[in-house]
Structures are given as C-alpha cells and as structure tokens.
Scaffold this motif. Structure first.
Motif, PDB file in Angstrom:
ATOM      1  N   LEU A 105       0.826  -1.206   0.000  1.00  0.00           N
ATOM      2  CA  LEU A 105       0.000   0.000   0.000  1.00  0.00           C
ATOM      3  C   LEU A 105       0.861   1.258   0.000  1.00  0.00           C
ATOM      4  CD1 LEU A 105      -2.733  -0.861   2.678  1.00  0.00           C
ATOM      5  CD2 LEU A 105      -3.087  -0.635   0.216  1.00  0.00           C
ATOM      6  N   ASP A 106       0.338   2.302  -0.617  1.00  0.00           N
ATOM      7  CA  ASP A 106       0.977   3.613  -0.547  1.00  0.00           C
ATOM      8  C   ASP A 106       0.521   4.249   0.764  1.00  0.00           C
ATOM      9  OD1 ASP A 106       1.790   6.251  -0.736  1.00  0.00           O
ATOM     10  OD2 ASP A 106       1.356   6.420  -2.873  1.00  0.00           O
ATOM     11  N   LEU A 107       1.295   4.046   1.810  1.00  0.00           N
ATOM     12  CA  LEU A 107       0.892   4.494   3.142  1.00  0.00           C
ATOM     13  C   LEU A 107       0.905   6.017   3.268  1.00  0.00           C
ATOM     14  CD1 LEU A 107       2.694   1.795   5.310  1.00  0.00           C
ATOM     15  CD2 LEU A 107       0.280   1.898   4.675  1.00  0.00           C
ATOM     16  N   THR A 108       1.773   6.664   2.506  1.00  0.00           N
ATOM     17  CA  THR A 108       1.789   8.126   2.522  1.00  0.00           C
ATOM     18  C   THR A 108       0.490   8.674   1.950  1.00  0.00           C
ATOM     19  OG1 THR A 108       4.206   8.193   2.317  1.00  0.00           O
ATOM     20  CG2 THR A 108       3.005  10.184   1.709  1.00  0.00           C
ATOM     21  N   ALA A 109       0.033   8.089   0.831  1.00  0.00           N
ATOM     22  CA  ALA A 109      -1.231   8.509   0.227  1.00  0.00           C
ATOM     23  C   ALA A 109      -2.399   8.170   1.151  1.00  0.00           C
ATOM     24  CB  ALA A 109      -1.411   7.838  -1.132  1.00  0.00           C
ATOM     25  N   MET A 136      11.942   0.622   6.722  1.00  0.00           N
ATOM     26  CA  MET A 136      12.635   1.367   5.685  1.00  0.00           C
ATOM     27  C   MET A 136      11.648   1.922   4.657  1.00  0.00           C
ATOM     28  SD  MET A 136      15.556   1.528   6.798  1.00  0.00           S
ATOM     29  CE  MET A 136      16.003   2.626   5.445  1.00  0.00           C
ATOM     30  N   ARG A 137      10.580   1.205   4.390  1.00  0.00           N
ATOM     31  CA  ARG A 137       9.554   1.719   3.478  1.00  0.00           C
ATOM     32  C   ARG A 137       8.907   2.974   4.057  1.00  0.00           C
ATOM     33  NH1 ARG A 137       6.299   0.072  -0.738  1.00  0.00           N
ATOM     34  NH2 ARG A 137       4.121   0.719  -0.682  1.00  0.00           N
ATOM     35  N   LEU A 138       8.612   2.938   5.347  1.00  0.00           N
ATOM     36  CA  LEU A 138       8.001   4.094   5.998  1.00  0.00           C
ATOM     37  C   LEU A 138       8.955   5.290   5.995  1.00  0.00           C
ATOM     38  CD1 LEU A 138       6.356   2.384   9.120  1.00  0.00           C
ATOM     39  CD2 LEU A 138       5.186   3.227   7.083  1.00  0.00           C
ATOM     40  N   LEU A 139      10.226   5.051   6.297  1.00  0.00           N
ATOM     41  CA  LEU A 139      11.190   6.133   6.386  1.00  0.00           C
ATOM     42  C   LEU A 139      11.576   6.666   5.007  1.00  0.00           C
ATOM     43  CD1 LEU A 139      13.468   4.639   9.181  1.00  0.00           C
ATOM     44  CD2 LEU A 139      11.881   6.566   9.426  1.00  0.00           C
ATOM     45  N   ALA A 175      21.027   3.337   8.518  1.00  0.00           N
ATOM     46  CA  ALA A 175      19.935   3.833   7.680  1.00  0.00           C
ATOM     47  C   ALA A 175      18.829   4.460   8.518  1.00  0.00           C
ATOM     48  CB  ALA A 175      19.373   2.692   6.833  1.00  0.00           C
ATOM     49  N   VAL A 176      18.483   3.812   9.610  1.00  0.00           N
ATOM     50  CA  VAL A 176      17.439   4.345  10.488  1.00  0.00           C
ATOM     51  C   VAL A 176      17.892   5.660  11.126  1.00  0.00           C
ATOM     52  CG1 VAL A 176      16.219   3.945  12.671  1.00  0.00           C
ATOM     53  CG2 VAL A 176      16.276   2.161  10.930  1.00  0.00           C
ATOM     54  N   ARG A 177      19.165   5.755  11.519  1.00  0.00           N
ATOM     55  CA  ARG A 177      19.681   6.992  12.124  1.00  0.00           C
ATOM     56  C   ARG A 177      19.679   8.152  11.137  1.00  0.00           C
ATOM     57  NH1 ARG A 177      23.828   3.792  14.083  1.00  0.00           N
ATOM     58  NH2 ARG A 177      25.338   4.840  12.734  1.00  0.00           N
ATOM     59  N   TYR A 178      19.737   7.851   9.863  1.00  0.00           N
ATOM     60  CA  TYR A 178      19.712   8.897   8.837  1.00  0.00           C
ATOM     61  C   TYR A 178      18.365   9.620   8.833  1.00  0.00           C
ATOM     62  CZ  TYR A 178      19.902  10.960   4.126  1.00  0.00           C
ATOM     63  OH  TYR A 178      19.885  11.828   3.051  1.00  0.00           O
ATOM     64  N   TYR A 179      17.290   8.849   9.071  1.00  0.00           N
ATOM     65  CA  TYR A 179      15.936   9.401   8.982  1.00  0.00           C
ATOM     66  C   TYR A 179      15.316   9.746  10.338  1.00  0.00           C
ATOM     67  CZ  TYR A 179      15.809   7.552   4.174  1.00  0.00           C
ATOM     68  OH  TYR A 179      16.046   7.291   2.842  1.00  0.00           O
ATOM     69  N   SER A 180      15.828   9.177  11.418  1.00  0.00           N
ATOM     70  CA  SER A 180      15.122   9.299  12.694  1.00  0.00           C
ATOM     71  C   SER A 180      16.057   9.200  13.887  1.00  0.00           C
ATOM     72  CB  SER A 180      14.057   8.186  12.793  1.00  0.00           C
ATOM     73  OG  SER A 180      14.688   6.910  12.907  1.00  0.00           O
ATOM     74  N   ASP A 181      15.493   9.518  15.037  1.00  0.00           N
ATOM     75  CA  ASP A 181      16.181   9.316  16.319  1.00  0.00           C
ATOM     76  C   ASP A 181      15.552   8.079  16.950  1.00  0.00           C
ATOM     77  OD1 ASP A 181      17.523   9.494  18.690  1.00  0.00           O
ATOM     78  OD2 ASP A 181      16.350  11.170  19.473  1.00  0.00           O
ATOM     79  N   ALA A 182      16.289   6.968  16.964  1.00  0.00           N
ATOM     80  CA  ALA A 182      15.740   5.683  17.398  1.00  0.00           C
ATOM     81  C   ALA A 182      16.172   5.351  18.816  1.00  0.00           C
ATOM     82  CB  ALA A 182      16.180   4.567  16.449  1.00  0.00           C
ATOM     83  N   VAL A 183      15.222   4.900  19.632  1.00  0.00           N
ATOM     84  CA  VAL A 183      15.528   4.531  21.013  1.00  0.00           C
ATOM     85  C   VAL A 183      14.699   3.310  21.406  1.00  0.00           C
ATOM     86  CG1 VAL A 183      13.795   6.139  21.915  1.00  0.00           C
ATOM     87  CG2 VAL A 183      15.629   5.346  23.409  1.00  0.00           C
ATOM     88  N   LYS A 184      15.341   2.378  22.104  1.00  0.00           N
ATOM     89  CA  LYS A 184      14.612   1.220  22.628  1.00  0.00           C
ATOM     90  C   LYS A 184      13.978   1.620  23.947  1.00  0.00           C
ATOM     91  CE  LYS A 184      16.815  -2.487  24.091  1.00  0.00           C
ATOM     92  NZ  LYS A 184      17.548  -3.779  24.108  1.00  0.00           N
ATOM     93  N   LEU A 185      12.666   1.429  24.063  1.00  0.00           N
ATOM     94  CA  LEU A 185      11.930   1.894  25.232  1.00  0.00           C
ATOM     95  C   LEU A 185      11.914   0.879  26.365  1.00  0.00           C
ATOM     96  CD1 LEU A 185       8.891   3.558  23.421  1.00  0.00           C
ATOM     97  CD2 LEU A 185      10.914   4.686  24.373  1.00  0.00           C
TER      98      LEU A 185
END
Length: 286
Positions: A105-109, A136-139, A175-185
């Motif tokens: 699915l085009d989740l952005t649309a 990665m698709r989402l980011l 790759a994830v750090r390029y798009y976001s700030d990731a933290v394990k909760l």
C-alpha cells in the motif's frame, strides 16, 4: 467488551470465529493487560493526534489507541481477522480498518487521505519478517508521521537502535539513524503473547526527523556505501568497499584516507557524518 488481552476471552473469541493462527504471518496476540496502554502512551497517541496502526490482530492495541487518539486507521492483511475486529472494536466509532498489505500500500497517500494535514503517529506490533522492510519503506517514503513506535523481536530492536562502535551496529542501524532518532523503550517477555513465540520482544520508538541527520549530495550512493561497508564486516573497510562497490582496493583506501579515517577502520566504528564524508570521496572515484 471483555478485556481483549484476557487469554480465556481470546481463545473463546478465536474459537467462535473459527480462526487459525498463521505462522507465515507471524501472528502472536498480546495477553499482558498493561502492555498496550503503555505502547499507546509512549507512542504519542493523544488528543489532537491520529494513529496509523499496522497489523491490529484482534484489536488489543487498536482499542487503546482509540481511547487516546482522535482517529485510528489500522491496516490488516489477514481477511480472517476482519469480522473479529468488527466485534472487538464495535464500541469505538473513531476506528477504520483497511484491508491490505502494508508493504504494498501507498501508506503516505493513505495517511494523506485519512488524516489530511493533521498530525499522526504510527504504532504496530510487527512480525520479524516484516520489520526491516516495513520500517525502511516508511522512512524512505518520507511518511509525515511524528514517530513510529513498534514492538519487534528483541534482537531486531537491538540492531536497529545500536549506536556506532557497538557490536550490534549494522547497515539498518545507520539507515534508520539517517531518517530518525531511534531509542529502545522497554523489553517484553515472550510470556506476554499467545501463542508464545520462541524469543523475547522489545518496543522502540523512531522519532522522525524533519530533515535527514546528515547532508549528502547522492543519497543513493550514500546508502550503497553503507551497505557495502557492512557487507563483509569482519574485513577492513577498504576490502568491504572494494568488494561491495566493485572498485579497486587501492582507490578505496585512498577514499578512506581522504575522509580522515584510519587504514584499519571498520564499518561499525563510523558515525553518519563519517559515512557522508566517505560517500563524497567514493563519488569522486565513480
């Protein structure tokens, strides 16, 4: 409505709908009554915010999101769960179920259609096989979500949130750090699910950045360099780049030196700015 995480209710519900778990879809339903309220809360579901959920299952997390968020749109692949969701979520008039594959699915649309310009968050309990490709698709699609909060296998969470210089750090971490700030909760024991999986899980939150964390001229090459660098992580960076990018080792060594890195540098030691500098030097070779 009975407590959706009550194991006796779950078994009765599934039996009544003649539902069979699908191993191929990695289905494990939550039985810890405190887990979903915490995921919804730490995932940012609140008044003035909507939520996009991937894989609602029988609706345990969905119901908690619906109590807090303005609107919830949940994407479910398994059509056998649709009548179950109609029953378990009947009291929540702010929930909409969309039947489809989140990887196609085009989740952005979809988000634009359902939420307009309103702020939203993504929450999900993800099976292992879909974790990396979906994130990665989402980011990569630049989904305009505030954050992405997901429950995944613990090992996957360790890799995705790993910092440079750690053993778990890999291409997905960078790759994830390029798009976001990731933290394990927090961690989630395997006993929190039915059927009980063979591994523990963890919940992590990716706070989506307005702009990538580093500036690169050729984003595609930047990710090729990262993938090549981690492709043979036991070897030196020069050997990994030479093999992964099909370039002479001597030229790769010069690019590494020009980037300010030592001759024995290894991929897991590099920060994103260092990968960005390295990709600029590799671009000159290509």
């Amino acid at each position: 409505m009975p407590e959706l995480s009550d194991i006796h209710y779950i078994k009765e519900l599934l039996s009544r709908h003649d539902f069979r778990f699908s191993k191929s879809l990695g289905q494990n339903f939550i039985t810890d009554p405190e887990l979903c309220p915490r995921i919804a809360r730490e995932g940012g579901a609140e008044k003035g915010v909507s939520a996009l959920e991937i894989g609602p299952g029988i609706g345990v997390l969905t119901a908690e999101l619906a109590k807090r968020a303005d609107r919830v749109v949940a994407v479910e692949l398994d059509k056998a769960l649709l009548p179950i969701l109609s029953e378990t979520l009947a009291e929540h008039d702010n929930v909409e179920i969309v039947c489809g594959d989140a990887l196609e699915l085009d989740l952005t649309a979809l988000a634009r259609e359902k939420f307009g310009d309103s702020p939203f968050v993504v929450c999900a309990n993800l099976p292992y096989y879909i974790t990396s490709p979906l994130l990665m698709r989402l980011l990569e699609s630049r989904l305009p979500a505030r954050s992405i909060t997901v429950m995944v296998q613990k090992e996957a969470a360790d890799r995705i949130t790993a910092a440079p210089g750690t053993r778990e750090c890999g291409a997905i971490s960078a790759a994830v750090r390029y798009y976001s700030d990731a933290v394990k909760l927090f961690g989630v024991p395997r006993s929190s699910f039915v059927p009980q999986p063979g591994v523990d899980s963890a919940v992590m939150r990716l706070t989506v950045l307005g702009e990538p964390s580093v500036s690169v001229r050729d984003e595609k090459l930047f990710f090729r360099v990262i993938k090549a660098a981690f492709g043979q992580r036991r070897k030196t960076l020069a050997n990994s780049l030479s093999s992964g990018l099909s370039l002479p080792k001597a030229e790769c060594a010069r690019a590494i030196e020009a980037s300010g890195l030592g001759p024995n540098a290894r991929a897991e030691e590099l920060t994103l700015p260092q990968f960005a500098a390295l990709s600029e030097q590799v671009a000159a070779l290509c």
